[in-house]
Design an enzyme around this catalytic site. Structure first.
Site, PDB file in Angstrom:
ATOM      1  N   HIS A 135       0.835  -1.209   0.000  1.00 42.34           N
ATOM      2  CA  HIS A 135       0.000   0.000   0.000  1.00 42.34           C
ATOM      3  C   HIS A 135       0.867   1.256   0.000  1.00 42.34           C
ATOM      4  CE1 HIS A 135      -2.353  -3.309   1.651  1.00 42.34           C
ATOM      5  NE2 HIS A 135      -3.438  -2.677   1.246  1.00 42.34           N
TER       6      HIS A 135
ATOM      7  N   LEU B 103      -8.585  -2.974  10.703  1.00 44.07           N
ATOM      8  CA  LEU B 103      -8.722  -1.530  10.916  1.00 44.07           C
ATOM      9  C   LEU B 103      -9.448  -1.209  12.227  1.00 44.07           C
ATOM     10  CD1 LEU B 103      -9.588  -0.529   7.238  1.00 44.07           C
ATOM     11  CD2 LEU B 103      -7.419  -0.171   8.438  1.00 44.07           C
TER      12      LEU B 103
ATOM     13  N   GLY C  32     -10.745   4.455   7.148  1.00 43.97           N
ATOM     14  CA  GLY C  32     -11.221   3.098   7.403  1.00 43.97           C
ATOM     15  C   GLY C  32     -11.311   2.813   8.894  1.00 43.97           C
TER      16      GLY C  32
ATOM     17  N   ILE D 271     -10.417   8.966   0.914  1.00 41.41           N
ATOM     18  CA  ILE D 271     -10.359   7.867  -0.072  1.00 41.41           C
ATOM     19  C   ILE D 271     -10.206   6.552   0.683  1.00 41.41           C
ATOM     20  CG2 ILE D 271      -8.855   6.787  -1.840  1.00 41.41           C
ATOM     21  CD1 ILE D 271     -10.305   9.088  -3.058  1.00 41.41           C
TER      22      ILE D 271
ATOM     23  N   HIS E  70      -4.035   3.371  -3.413  1.00 39.79           N
ATOM     24  CA  HIS E  70      -4.206   2.822  -2.063  1.00 39.79           C
ATOM     25  C   HIS E  70      -3.449   1.512  -1.837  1.00 39.79           C
ATOM     26  CE1 HIS E  70      -6.235   1.106   1.498  1.00 39.79           C
ATOM     27  NE2 HIS E  70      -6.216  -0.002   0.784  1.00 39.79           N
TER      28      HIS E  70
ATOM     29  N   ARG F 280     -18.418 -18.581  38.272  1.00 38.22           N
ATOM     30  CA  ARG F 280     -18.191 -17.114  38.235  1.00 38.22           C
ATOM     31  C   ARG F 280     -18.004 -16.582  39.662  1.00 38.22           C
ATOM     32  NH1 ARG F 280     -23.908 -13.942  37.858  1.00 38.22           N
ATOM     33  NH2 ARG F 280     -25.178 -15.597  38.736  1.00 38.22           N
TER      34      ARG F 280
ATOM     35  N   SER G 156     -22.534  -9.364  37.133  1.00 39.65           N
ATOM     36  CA  SER G 156     -22.827 -10.684  36.566  1.00 39.65           C
ATOM     37  C   SER G 156     -21.558 -11.479  36.288  1.00 39.65           C
ATOM     38  CB  SER G 156     -23.587 -10.550  35.245  1.00 39.65           C
ATOM     39  OG  SER G 156     -24.766  -9.835  35.441  1.00 39.65           O
TER      40      SER G 156
ATOM     41  N   GLU H 168     -17.821  -4.090  24.279  1.00 36.52           N
ATOM     42  CA  GLU H 168     -16.992  -5.306  24.390  1.00 36.52           C
ATOM     43  C   GLU H 168     -15.766  -5.258  23.480  1.00 36.52           C
ATOM     44  OE1 GLU H 168     -20.247  -5.361  23.704  1.00 36.52           O
ATOM     45  OE2 GLU H 168     -21.169  -6.223  25.500  1.00 36.52           O
TER      46      GLU H 168
ATOM     47  N   PHE I  55     -21.004 -13.090  24.011  1.00 30.31           N
ATOM     48  CA  PHE I  55     -20.508 -11.858  23.389  1.00 30.31           C
ATOM     49  C   PHE I  55     -19.002 -11.905  23.122  1.00 30.31           C
ATOM     50  CE2 PHE I  55     -24.356 -10.294  25.810  1.00 30.31           C
ATOM     51  CZ  PHE I  55     -25.197 -10.478  24.720  1.00 30.31           C
TER      52      PHE I  55
ATOM     53  N   HIS J 277     -21.681 -16.998  32.164  1.00 34.37           N
ATOM     54  CA  HIS J 277     -22.954 -17.423  31.566  1.00 34.37           C
ATOM     55  C   HIS J 277     -22.631 -18.272  30.332  1.00 34.37           C
ATOM     56  CE1 HIS J 277     -23.926 -14.234  34.281  1.00 34.37           C
ATOM     57  NE2 HIS J 277     -25.226 -14.396  34.118  1.00 34.37           N
TER      58      HIS J 277
ATOM     59  N   ASP K  88     -32.802 -16.575  29.575  1.00 36.57           N
ATOM     60  CA  ASP K  88     -32.441 -15.551  28.574  1.00 36.57           C
ATOM     61  C   ASP K  88     -32.441 -16.106  27.150  1.00 36.57           C
ATOM     62  OD1 ASP K  88     -32.390 -13.261  30.015  1.00 36.57           O
ATOM     63  OD2 ASP K  88     -30.227 -13.284  30.413  1.00 36.57           O
TER      64      ASP K  88
ATOM     65  N   HIS L  98     -28.601 -15.639  24.014  1.00 33.32           N
ATOM     66  CA  HIS L  98     -27.593 -15.476  25.060  1.00 33.32           C
ATOM     67  C   HIS L  98     -26.837 -16.768  25.384  1.00 33.32           C
ATOM     68  CE1 HIS L  98     -29.292 -11.591  25.455  1.00 33.32           C
ATOM     69  NE2 HIS L  98     -28.683 -11.300  26.588  1.00 33.32           N
TER      70      HIS L  98
END
Ligand SMILES: Cc1ncc(C[n+]2csc(CCOP(=O)(O)OP(=O)(O)O)c2C)c(N)n1
Length: 652
Positions: free
Chosen positions: A27, A118, A155, A186, A258, A345, A372, A399, A425, A449, A457, A461
């Site tokens: 690049h 990116l 970007g 660009i 680019h 936990r 949690s 997150e 997640f 969890h 849930d 989840h």
């Protein structure tokens, strides 16, 4: 414009163009466009010492727009870093060259972090800036007081992670954080107007950032803006209006510059346009010498700093030392004394309570799930705007940024970051988890969890394929402990592995303890070990992890009543098990021909241990919303069903 400035900037431009041309890929556009800004920064402001790239109080320079890697390699070579030679630049993008396609983190090289996906670099830079603030409070301004500069393009700023990370940086008023925005409008598909109409000034100001707009090819404007940020009271973005591919008569300002070589004919024209009458890779001695002089400035800065540091060294070492060994022994003894049913936990929280009591380097946090994920202990102090005498970050519901920031915290110096969210997640965290693994950083992901065991849930989840996916990331340990003792041991192992990040997969629901005897040995460090056997001679091996180990124990006892004898193997960490000696693995897996596995998740990653004669008990569809015991029953994850199916299997 000053001739010397032009010459210095053109070194970056031509090294980049020539290296990309030689590699026949890369690049060139960004390094050509940002050469002026980078030159003023390195020449006049950046505090660094190529003789000691890891000098603790150096300014950090993060190239978030990692595709422009030749900009960084040129700067490191020109200023005299030993890590990058002209020869390695000539080997840009070739096997084992330090000048890889995108910058890859190596200690002591000047490459501060791995970038390319990116936006990641922006979150890393926020982590650097937070680390700087915390360390400044611990060690004092004479020891730590540096800036973090991050170069980001259109970007990076389109990526969601940039919004998350910059919003938190603004909230925390990270005054030593400076973004150099390559505002060239660009990207690959063409002008950014195809996809973006953000008002950058309003966007940044609403985050609580200072916004300075400059002509990115005007040396004086660049200098003035950088001068101003030295006294900043909040994070600042210098929005540099630049021309991508600056100097190329036919390709500048266009996406054609680019991401591909300019071509020999066009390069000839660039040489003419910029009055650069030198051969490929030739940097005239006089100009190179000017660059080397810039590099040498840092030696004096560091020498001055070292005088102060030496006087305080013993105190500093003490401040940054943690002795966790004793903690783990005491916690294991406690677990035996207080045997009770606990969610892992919660067990993790108890372990963290002990670890954070005399904590110097752990930096905890959670993405709005502190209560949690059980990541916050009574000993933590919260990091707030302007208050960094503390060790817990409320990341908010961010997150992805949390994980990118944790990478920055780990890379900065001695910090060991851990952060929590729900295991489901981890999908929002994965790009940064992958980079922790690639960069060999000790980042600890507390993912609670961790199955259908979370119950009502429901399927949005309930993680299914997440464990298999995470386990397939190289150099990542995924721990799924089964009781309090195992949780302590997994934490111990996660802290011990200084070059491997860890995921701790923890339950919401209570689990009965089965490790009831104290053992000095960290059994989880083997990845898998025998928990029980119902007879000296067995013909069935039951592998299980986390919440399903108790289920395996129950099923094993049921089978024994029918004279089917088995052993139960708890496998909290497949990756560590796979690294054991062949004889150990044989001892665990080779005793019986028939093996089954139990884990309330995708069965994919168990198949390698279970031959075609065996069975995998798990879930290969989405979960269900209901009280968790009903869901376990729905998916046949009960001791009765497992025993019944195993019996049938054994009798076939
Ligand atoms: C997360 C991610 N998505 C996509 C890409 C592929 N990619 C590399 S550069 C780029 C365009 C970046 O545009 P900009 O930041 O404006 O860079 P410039 O064109 O100015 O060099 C894209 C889409 C990537 N590296 N990372």
């Amino acid at each position: 414009m000053n001739k010397l400035h032009n010459d210095l900037a053109n070194c970056i431009r031509f090294l980049s163009i020539d290296a990309v041309q030689k590699a026949n890929s890369g690049h060139p556009g960004m390094p050509m466009g940002m050469a002026d800004v980078a030159t003023v920064l390195f020449r006049n402001f950046l505090r660094f010492n190529p003789e000691n790239p890891d000098w603790l109080n150096r300014d950090r320079f993060v190239l978030s727009a990692g595709h422009g890697s030749m900009l960084l390699y040129s700067l490191l070579y020109l200023t005299g870093y030993k890590s990058i030679s002209l020869n390695s630049i000539k080997k840009f993008r070739q096997l084992n060259s330090i000048c890889a396609g995108h910058p890859e983190y190596h200690p002591k090289t000047g490459i501060e972090t791995t970038t390319g996906p990116l936006g990641q670099g922006i979150a890393n830079a926020v982590g650097f800036a937070v680390a700087e603030e915390i360390l400044k409070k611990k060690l004092g301004k004479e020891i730590i007081n540096h800036k973090t500069y991050v170069l980001a393009g259109d970007g990076c700023l389109m990526e969601g992670i940039s919004h998350e990370a910059m919003s938190l940086a603004g909230h925390l008023k990270l005054k030593n954080l400076v973004m150099l925005f390559d505002n060239n409008s660009i990207s690959i598909d063409g002008p950014t107007s195809l996809a973006v109409s953000d008002n950058f000034k309003k966007r940044f100001e609403s985050y609580g950032w200072e916004y300075i707009l400059i002509d990115g090819h005007n040396e004086k404007e660049i200098f003035k803006a950088l001068k101003k940020v030295q006294r900043a009271k909040k994070p600042t973005v210098i929005s540099c209006k630049t021309k991508i591919g600056y100097g190329s008569p036919n390709k500048s300002g266009k996406s054609s510059s680019h991401g591909s070589p300019l071509g020999l004919d066009e390069i000839k024209l660039v040489r003419k346009t910029l009055n650069w009458d030198y051969k490929p890779f030739q940097i005239p001695y006089k100009i190179l010498n000017e660059w080397k002089k810039i590099g040498r400035k840092g030696q004096q800065l560091e020498r001055k700093w070292t005088r102060v540091y030496k006087k305080k060294r013993q105190k500093i070492d003490k401040i940054l030392k943690n002795n966790f060994t004793k903690v783990f022994k005491a916690e294991k003894q406690k677990a035996i004394k207080e045997l009770k049913s606990l969610a892992t936990r919660k067990s993790s929280e108890l372990t963290l309570n002990a670890l954070t009591k005399h904590n110097n380097t752990l930096v905890g946090g959670s993405a709005d799930l502190a209560g949690s994920n059980n990541t916050k202990t009574k000993y933590h102090k919260i990091i707030r705007p302007g208050e960094f005498n503390s060790d817990y970050i409320h990341y908010g519901v961010r997150e992805h940024a949390m994980c990118g920031i944790m990478n920055g915290l780990a890379l900065h110096s001695k910090f060991i970051p851990y952060g929590g969210t729900f295991l489901i997640f981890s999908d929002y965290c994965k790009p940064s988890i992958r980079l922790s693994a690639l960069m060999q950083q000790r980042v600890i992901y507390v993912m609670t969890h961790d199955s259908i065991g979370l119950g009502e849930d429901g399927p949005t989840h309930q993680p299914i394929e997440q464990l298999s996916g995470l386990r397939s990331i190289p150099n990542l340990n995924v721990f799924r402990p089964a009781d309090r003792m195992e949780t302590i041991e997994c934490w111990e192992q996660a802290l011990k592995n200084s070059k491997t990040p860890s995921v701790l997969s923890l339950t919401r629901q209570n689990l009965n303890p089965f490790r009831k005897k104290y053992s000095n040995t960290n059994k989880c460090s083997f990845g898998a070990y025998e928990v029980l056997r119902t007879n000296k001679k067995i013909n069935l091996t039951i592998l299980a992890s986390g919440s399903e180990v108790n289920l395996a124990i129950e099923a094993s006892h049921k089978l024994a009543k029918d004279k089917i004898y088995s052993k139960v193997i708890s496998m909290p960490c497949q990756e560590l098990f796979d690294q054991q000696s062949e004889s150990y693995r044989k001892k665990i897996l080779g005793e019986s021909k028939i093996k089954i596995s139990i884990e309330a998740a995708s069965t994919d990653c168990w198949k390698k241990y279970i031959s075609s004669e065996g069975l995998t008990f798990g879930i290969d569809t989405f979960g269900k919303s209901a009280p968790y015991k009903d869901i376990y029953k729905h998916f046949g994850l009960t001791a009765t069903n497992i025993a019944k199916k195993s019996k049938k299997l054994m009798r076939n």
